[in-house]
Design an enzyme around this catalytic site. Sequence first.
Site, PDB file in Angstrom:
ATOM      1  N   THR A   1      29.935  19.107 -20.860  1.00 10.13           N
ATOM      2  CA  THR A   1      29.526  17.722 -20.622  1.00 10.13           C
ATOM      3  C   THR A   1      30.326  17.113 -19.475  1.00 10.13           C
ATOM      4  OG1 THR A   1      28.860  17.492 -22.918  1.00 10.13           O
ATOM      5  CG2 THR A   1      29.250  15.460 -21.709  1.00 10.13           C
TER       6      THR A   1
ATOM      7  N   GLU B   1      23.361  18.527 -24.449  1.00 17.78           N
ATOM      8  CA  GLU B   1      23.138  19.106 -25.781  1.00 17.78           C
ATOM      9  C   GLU B   1      21.736  19.722 -25.860  1.00 17.78           C
ATOM     10  OE1 GLU B   1      25.479  19.502 -27.783  1.00 17.78           O
ATOM     11  OE2 GLU B   1      26.971  17.973 -27.278  1.00 17.78           O
TER      12      GLU B   1
ATOM     13  N   GLN C   1      20.662  22.586 -26.361  1.00 18.87           N
ATOM     14  CA  GLN C   1      20.382  23.602 -27.395  1.00 18.87           C
ATOM     15  C   GLN C   1      19.627  23.012 -28.585  1.00 18.87           C
ATOM     16  OE1 GLN C   1      23.466  22.440 -26.799  1.00 18.87           O
ATOM     17  NE2 GLN C   1      24.231  21.659 -28.732  1.00 18.87           N
TER      18      GLN C   1
ATOM     19  N   CYS D   1      41.099  30.140 -25.851  1.00 17.63           N
ATOM     20  CA  CYS D   1      41.278  30.552 -27.244  1.00 17.63           C
ATOM     21  C   CYS D   1      42.678  30.132 -27.698  1.00 17.63           C
ATOM     22  CB  CYS D   1      41.109  32.059 -27.367  1.00 17.63           C
ATOM     23  SG  CYS D   1      41.402  32.661 -29.043  1.00 17.63           S
TER      24      CYS D   1
HETATM   25 ZN    ZN Z   1      41.621  35.007 -28.747  1.00 19.83          ZN
END
Ligand code: ZN
Length: 206
Positions: A27, A93, A95, A149
């Site tokens: 976004t 958005e 999806q 992550c």
């Molecule tokens: Zn990871």
Amino acid sequence: MFLEPHFKGQRSGWIEVICGSMFSGKTEELIRRLKRARIANLKVEIFKPKIDTRFHETQVVSHDANAIASTPIDHSSDLLKLTEGVSVVGIDEAQFFDTELTVHCQQLALRGMRVIVAGLDMDFRGQPFGPIPHLLAVAEYITKVHAICPHCGNLATHSYRLSKEESTVLLGEKGQYEPRCRTCYHLGGALDQRHPDLNILPEDAM
Ligand code: ZN
């Protein structure tokens, strides 16, 4: 970084897709492009599906509270009626839209509009999400953005659902999802126990 293309002697529009996991900055990137179009004095309209009202009824709001006014619509066919005289169409958005979104975006592009679509490429099961895979196939320009992550620091491509809710549409409140790399995503709940504090995302991962 994506820069606006220049077409010489050509009246056709085009489609851009910005996709990625949750908290990847989709976004943000959409808002950046739309603001630049406004600076260029182009008429810009932004739409989102009515289902996505998690932050604000009529604004496209990114996780870091950057906002731009938008129109919630029920069906992608509404785009054809609501874009008279518009040069740049933003869709957030995506999806959550019906599968006809792809056809309608192509019609807008044929009318000469620049269409910028942002959405999740995969749902929390890791499956291609709604009309996004079809839009990726027909778009002129694709930008895949990545989160970080929080378990290993690698690029995150997947949206891992922390809650046990099984429906596909569970809107992205903080704490219900976290971005994960492919490996940590597949480790699943084993990582939940090793990292109990990670339900709260670090600000810079968003
Ligand atoms: Zn990871």
